[in-house]
Write a protein that holds these residues in place. Structure first.
Motif, PDB file in Angstrom:
ATOM      1  N   GLY A  25     -20.293 -24.553   7.740  1.00 47.02           N
ATOM      2  CA  GLY A  25     -20.682 -23.543   6.744  1.00 47.02           C
ATOM      3  C   GLY A  25     -19.492 -23.100   5.915  1.00 47.02           C
ATOM      4  N   SER A  26     -18.345 -22.970   6.562  1.00 44.15           N
ATOM      5  CA  SER A  26     -17.135 -22.603   5.819  1.00 44.15           C
ATOM      6  C   SER A  26     -16.709 -23.745   4.901  1.00 44.15           C
ATOM      7  CB  SER A  26     -16.002 -22.289   6.800  1.00 44.15           C
ATOM      8  OG  SER A  26     -14.773 -22.236   6.109  1.00 44.15           O
ATOM      9  N   ALA A  27     -16.771 -24.962   5.434  1.00 45.39           N
ATOM     10  CA  ALA A  27     -16.291 -26.118   4.659  1.00 45.39           C
ATOM     11  C   ALA A  27     -17.229 -26.426   3.490  1.00 45.39           C
ATOM     12  CB  ALA A  27     -16.158 -27.326   5.575  1.00 45.39           C
ATOM     13  N   VAL A  28     -18.523 -26.477   3.783  1.00 48.85           N
ATOM     14  CA  VAL A  28     -19.479 -26.838   2.721  1.00 48.85           C
ATOM     15  C   VAL A  28     -19.767 -25.615   1.866  1.00 48.85           C
ATOM     16  CG1 VAL A  28     -21.835 -27.566   2.256  1.00 48.85           C
ATOM     17  CG2 VAL A  28     -20.543 -28.638   4.097  1.00 48.85           C
ATOM     18  N   GLY A  29     -19.505 -25.754   0.588  1.00 54.65           N
ATOM     19  CA  GLY A  29     -19.735 -24.609  -0.285  1.00 54.65           C
ATOM     20  C   GLY A  29     -19.605 -25.045  -1.725  1.00 54.65           C
ATOM     21  N   LEU A  30     -19.170 -24.119  -2.544  1.00 55.42           N
ATOM     22  CA  LEU A  30     -19.031 -24.443  -3.969  1.00 55.42           C
ATOM     23  C   LEU A  30     -17.984 -25.531  -4.169  1.00 55.42           C
ATOM     24  CD1 LEU A  30     -19.198 -20.811  -5.308  1.00 55.42           C
ATOM     25  CD2 LEU A  30     -20.980 -22.557  -5.358  1.00 55.42           C
ATOM     26  N   GLY A  31     -17.079 -25.665  -3.190  1.00 47.63           N
ATOM     27  CA  GLY A  31     -16.094 -26.736  -3.267  1.00 47.63           C
ATOM     28  C   GLY A  31     -16.756 -28.105  -3.342  1.00 47.63           C
ATOM     29  N   ASN A  32     -17.868 -28.268  -2.652  1.00 48.37           N
ATOM     30  CA  ASN A  32     -18.568 -29.560  -2.645  1.00 48.37           C
ATOM     31  C   ASN A  32     -19.456 -29.720  -3.873  1.00 48.37           C
ATOM     32  OD1 ASN A  32     -18.155 -28.345   0.056  1.00 48.37           O
ATOM     33  ND2 ASN A  32     -18.638 -30.396   0.729  1.00 48.37           N
ATOM     34  N   ALA A 105      -3.302 -17.086   0.130  1.00 46.31           N
ATOM     35  CA  ALA A 105      -4.032 -18.096  -0.650  1.00 46.31           C
ATOM     36  C   ALA A 105      -5.534 -17.852  -0.560  1.00 46.31           C
ATOM     37  CB  ALA A 105      -3.694 -19.491  -0.138  1.00 46.31           C
ATOM     38  N   ASN A 106      -6.021 -17.619   0.647  1.00 44.77           N
ATOM     39  CA  ASN A 106      -7.460 -17.445   0.806  1.00 44.77           C
ATOM     40  C   ASN A 106      -7.965 -16.193   0.112  1.00 44.77           C
ATOM     41  OD1 ASN A 106      -7.885 -19.772   2.106  1.00 44.77           O
ATOM     42  ND2 ASN A 106      -8.695 -18.881   3.980  1.00 44.77           N
ATOM     43  N   TYR A 107      -7.160 -15.165   0.154  1.00 45.71           N
ATOM     44  CA  TYR A 107      -7.558 -13.938  -0.530  1.00 45.71           C
ATOM     45  C   TYR A 107      -7.648 -14.199  -2.035  1.00 45.71           C
ATOM     46  CZ  TYR A 107      -7.367  -9.141  -2.136  1.00 45.71           C
ATOM     47  OH  TYR A 107      -7.650  -7.971  -2.766  1.00 45.71           O
ATOM     48  N   PHE A 112     -11.739 -15.725  -7.295  1.00 43.21           N
ATOM     49  CA  PHE A 112     -12.466 -16.507  -8.305  1.00 43.21           C
ATOM     50  C   PHE A 112     -13.691 -17.199  -7.725  1.00 43.21           C
ATOM     51  CE2 PHE A 112      -9.481 -19.733  -6.749  1.00 43.21           C
ATOM     52  CZ  PHE A 112     -10.289 -20.851  -6.641  1.00 43.21           C
ATOM     53  N   TYR A 113     -13.675 -17.421  -6.407  1.00 41.95           N
ATOM     54  CA  TYR A 113     -14.841 -18.032  -5.759  1.00 41.95           C
ATOM     55  C   TYR A 113     -16.068 -17.150  -5.982  1.00 41.95           C
ATOM     56  CZ  TYR A 113     -16.847 -21.056  -2.106  1.00 41.95           C
ATOM     57  OH  TYR A 113     -17.582 -21.985  -1.408  1.00 41.95           O
ATOM     58  N   SER A 114     -15.843 -15.851  -5.872  1.00 40.19           N
ATOM     59  CA  SER A 114     -16.943 -14.909  -6.044  1.00 40.19           C
ATOM     60  C   SER A 114     -17.465 -14.933  -7.485  1.00 40.19           C
ATOM     61  CB  SER A 114     -16.432 -13.521  -5.666  1.00 40.19           C
ATOM     62  OG  SER A 114     -17.373 -12.551  -5.949  1.00 40.19           O
ATOM     63  N   PHE A 247      -8.000 -30.065   0.794  1.00 36.87           N
ATOM     64  CA  PHE A 247      -7.678 -28.804   1.466  1.00 36.87           C
ATOM     65  C   PHE A 247      -8.746 -27.755   1.179  1.00 36.87           C
ATOM     66  CE2 PHE A 247      -3.645 -28.628   3.661  1.00 36.87           C
ATOM     67  CZ  PHE A 247      -3.082 -29.838   3.339  1.00 36.87           C
ATOM     68  N   PHE A 248      -9.086 -27.645  -0.101  1.00 33.36           N
ATOM     69  CA  PHE A 248     -10.049 -26.624  -0.504  1.00 33.36           C
ATOM     70  C   PHE A 248     -11.381 -26.860   0.198  1.00 33.36           C
ATOM     71  CE2 PHE A 248     -13.171 -24.568  -3.163  1.00 33.36           C
ATOM     72  CZ  PHE A 248     -12.535 -23.437  -3.641  1.00 33.36           C
ATOM     73  N   SER A 249     -11.840 -28.098   0.152  1.00 37.47           N
ATOM     74  CA  SER A 249     -13.178 -28.393   0.643  1.00 37.47           C
ATOM     75  C   SER A 249     -13.277 -28.261   2.162  1.00 37.47           C
ATOM     76  CB  SER A 249     -13.591 -29.793   0.203  1.00 37.47           C
ATOM     77  OG  SER A 249     -14.968 -29.965   0.405  1.00 37.47           O
ATOM     78  N   LEU A 250     -12.213 -28.651   2.866  1.00 28.85           N
ATOM     79  CA  LEU A 250     -12.246 -28.528   4.330  1.00 28.85           C
ATOM     80  C   LEU A 250     -11.795 -27.143   4.794  1.00 28.85           C
ATOM     81  CD1 LEU A 250     -10.816 -32.015   5.422  1.00 28.85           C
ATOM     82  CD2 LEU A 250     -13.166 -31.232   5.611  1.00 28.85           C
ATOM     83  N   SER A 251     -11.603 -26.233   3.860  1.00 30.49           N
ATOM     84  CA  SER A 251     -11.152 -24.868   4.176  1.00 30.49           C
ATOM     85  C   SER A 251      -9.816 -24.878   4.924  1.00 30.49           C
ATOM     86  CB  SER A 251     -12.170 -24.109   5.033  1.00 30.49           C
ATOM     87  OG  SER A 251     -13.424 -24.103   4.446  1.00 30.49           O
ATOM     88  N   LEU A 252      -8.925 -25.807   4.544  1.00 34.16           N
ATOM     89  CA  LEU A 252      -7.650 -25.922   5.256  1.00 34.16           C
ATOM     90  C   LEU A 252      -6.540 -25.155   4.550  1.00 34.16           C
ATOM     91  CD1 LEU A 252      -7.618 -29.707   6.107  1.00 34.16           C
ATOM     92  CD2 LEU A 252      -8.010 -27.780   7.649  1.00 34.16           C
ATOM     93  N   GLY A 255      -6.146 -20.854   6.716  1.00 34.44           N
ATOM     94  CA  GLY A 255      -6.303 -20.233   8.029  1.00 34.44           C
ATOM     95  C   GLY A 255      -7.744 -19.998   8.434  1.00 34.44           C
ATOM     96  N   ALA A 256      -8.701 -20.346   7.567  1.00 33.78           N
ATOM     97  CA  ALA A 256     -10.108 -20.122   7.933  1.00 33.78           C
ATOM     98  C   ALA A 256     -10.439 -20.876   9.220  1.00 33.78           C
ATOM     99  CB  ALA A 256     -11.032 -20.576   6.810  1.00 33.78           C
ATOM    100  N   MET A 257      -9.919 -22.091   9.341  1.00 36.66           N
ATOM    101  CA  MET A 257     -10.250 -22.888  10.520  1.00 36.66           C
ATOM    102  C   MET A 257      -9.464 -22.411  11.748  1.00 36.66           C
ATOM    103  SD  MET A 257     -12.711 -24.763   9.836  1.00 36.66           S
ATOM    104  CE  MET A 257     -13.617 -25.465   8.458  1.00 36.66           C
TER     105      MET A 257
HETATM  106  N1  PFF Z   1     -14.387 -24.928   1.733  1.00 34.45           N
HETATM  107  C1  PFF Z   1     -15.017 -24.003   0.841  1.00 34.45           C
HETATM  108  C2  PFF Z   1     -15.817 -24.801  -0.177  1.00 34.45           C
HETATM  109  O1  PFF Z   1     -15.728 -26.020  -0.201  1.00 34.45           O
HETATM  110  O2  PFF Z   1     -16.543 -24.189  -0.948  1.00 34.45           O
HETATM  111  C3  PFF Z   1     -14.047 -23.085   0.168  1.00 34.45           C
HETATM  112  C4  PFF Z   1     -13.052 -22.504   1.106  1.00 34.45           C
HETATM  113  C5  PFF Z   1     -13.488 -21.736   2.180  1.00 34.45           C
HETATM  114  C6  PFF Z   1     -11.706 -22.757   0.947  1.00 34.45           C
HETATM  115  C7  PFF Z   1     -12.576 -21.249   3.090  1.00 34.45           C
HETATM  116  C8  PFF Z   1     -10.780 -22.266   1.825  1.00 34.45           C
HETATM  117  C9  PFF Z   1     -11.236 -21.521   2.902  1.00 34.45           C
HETATM  118  F1  PFF Z   1     -10.374 -21.048   3.762  1.00 34.45           F
END
Ligand code: PFF
Length: 478
Positions: A25-32, A105-107, A112-114, A247-252, A255-257
């Motif tokens: 859920g964290s990884a899959v998002g607007l990044g994908n 970075a995550n903050y 802009f994600y929002s 990095f963005f897509s895998l939430s790396l 520190g999210a992971m």
């Molecule tokens: N991985 C998320 C996405 O692909 O939309 C965005 C993201 C979430 C990036 C959490 C970094 C993070 F720590």
């Protein structure tokens, strides 16, 4: 499962699937859905996809394991977990700086994600109105926006960009929803959201892709994504963008992971889960590309349109699709869920830190951070209209033409996340106690452990360093 309760009193996921779903859920998002097609389109399509897949397999997945193991070992917030492992390895707790860079970075990503998630909300609003209109007209199975021409459908995005008030309201609602879920905590909020929303999202995305394949120009879309121009693939810009996207897509890197790993039980085999999470995330990105590019080519849009790509192509597809009004609404609702399960992971890191470090109530910490990231996000909102001409980093190569939004996106994705990932790789590959690390991986038997150690200790630091260096200073090799 009292045995799973860590001494720090951190909450746990209720099961291994729950951990995987929350991490996916964290990884899959607007990044994908949004960033991957936009980056692929701007960087030569298949050349980008090829480098991207290599980055995920050789750098992203190994680092995902490194991050989740730091968290699971420490069972605390990202900074404290990294510092703990450093101390147990008799190294300086200065290594926890990796988590500090990541947290910042995550903050910043959240700001802009929002805003982008706000665009999704806006489309939910307009498609919801459209569904009501079709029902009132007795045609519930009409295409989306059947009262408009395709040009008018595509014009919705530029019209939204020109309207800071609408964008701010949407951004506000999304920021408030993210803050609410995080304030409710790990099990009641984040986990419930992920367990229900992720499977539904996946099924609908597959359906839309099949439709796009049948009705769009599938051959052109697939050729664009899968027949690489190898000369383009080695360009520093493409390498840097693909690494940043991995990095963005895998939430790396942020520190999210690490944070989610901290809530995983001792029985979870992190080696295995890292593979599953990486594969699931990459499949969603490729499937999203296969949903979007056939339509891009069939309606004559440019593949390098950038951030607007998803929001102009998909509504155009729903326009000509049977029951497109309903499918469009369902798609944007699920995209919103995917965004929400990612944004909560972005906010969780700094929230967990404030709770732990300052003994702040969770609601208070989430509220403070939520308010401030909303306000900073306003800079990105304005960069599409009132400040559209501002080029804050005009003197920095790679950012000469970037507006504020692009700067937030580029600096975090292309610089800060890889930088923090670089430090993580050195820390886990060279500094942290080998025995402690190896035990956490779940890879003890078989050849995977030495392969993983090699990737983390050698390939990740060297490749990330070189890509960062030449991506930022291409003149060094030209
Ligand atoms: N991985 C998320 C996405 O692909 O939309 C965005 C993201 C979430 C990036 C959490 C970094 C993070 F720590």
């Amino acid at each position: 499962m009292a045995a799973n309760l860590p001494s720090s009193g951190q909450p746990n996921w209720s099961s291994k699937p729950a951990f995987i779903l929350a991490a996916v859920g964290s990884a899959v998002g607007l990044g994908n859905l949004w960033r991957f097609p936009a980056e692929a389109g701007a960087n030569g399509g298949a050349a980008f996809v090829l480098v991207y897949i290599l980055c995920v397999a050789l750098i992203g997945a190994p680092l995902l394991l490194a991050e989740t193991l730091i968290g699971r070992h420490g069972q605390r917030s990202t900074i404290t977990s990294a510092a703990l492992l450093a101390r147990q390895s008799k190294a300086s707790s200065g290594w926890a700086s990796l988590a500090v860079i990541g947290m910042i970075a995550n903050y910043l990503i959240l700001t802009f994600y929002s805003v982008v998630a706000g665009w999704v909300l806006y489309f939910i609003w307009t498609s919801g109105g459209d569904v009501l209109r079709t029902i009132a007209a007795g045609q519930p199975f009409a295409g989306a926006y059947s009262n408009l021409t395709v040009e008018q459908v595509r014009q919705q995005m530029p019209d939204l960009f020109a309207d800071p008030v609408k964008m701010s309201i949407a951004h506000f609602i999304f920021a408030a929803a993210t803050t609410y879920v995080v304030a409710r905590g790990v099990k009641g909020g984040i986990e419930v959201a992920a367990v229900w929303m992720m499977p539904a999202f996946f099924i609908l995305l597959l359906g839309i892709t099949v439709y796009a394949g049948v009705t769009g120009d599938f051959a052109a879309g697939a050729a664009f994504l899968f027949t690489p121009d190898f000369a383009r693939a080695v360009q520093p810009e493409v390498l840097n963008s693909a690494l940043g996207q991995a990095f963005f897509s895998l939430s790396l890197g942020g520190g999210a992971m690490v944070a989610y790993g901290a809530y995983a039980s001792r029985e979870t085999n992190l080696g295995q889960t890292s593979g599953i999470i990486s594969a699931a995330d990459t499949s969603v990105a490729i499937i999203a590309g296969l949903a979007i590019f056939p339509i891009v080519f069939s309606v004559g849009l440019a593949p390098d349109a950038g951030p607007t790509l998803m929001f102009q192509t998909l509504p155009a597809a729903f326009h000509s699709m049977p029951a497109g009004a309903l499918v469009g609404l369902a798609f944007f609702v699920l995209a919103l869920f995917a965004a929400l399960t990612s944004s909560v992971s972005l906010l969780e890191i700094s929230t967990a830190y404030l709770v732990e470090r300052f003994k702040m109530a969770r609601v208070m910490a989430a509220g403070l951070l939520g308010t401030s990231f909303f306000l900073i996000g306003m800079v990105s909102v304005l960069s599409f209209n009132i400040w559209a001409d501002h080029r804050p980093l005009a003197m920095v190569p790679g950012f000469t033409n970037a507006n504020w939004f692009d700067v937030f996106d580029g600096v975090t994705g292309r610089i800060l996340l890889p930088l923090s990932g670089l430090i993580t790789a050195i820390f886990i590959g060279w500094v942290a106690d080998r025995k402690l690390v190896n035990e956490e991986t779940g890879l003890q038997s078989g050849p995977l452990l030495p392969i993983w150690r090699f990737l983390v200790a050698w390939l990740c630091p060297i490749a990330v360093f070189l890509i960062l260096l030449f991506g930022l200073f291409p003149q060094l090799i030209s």
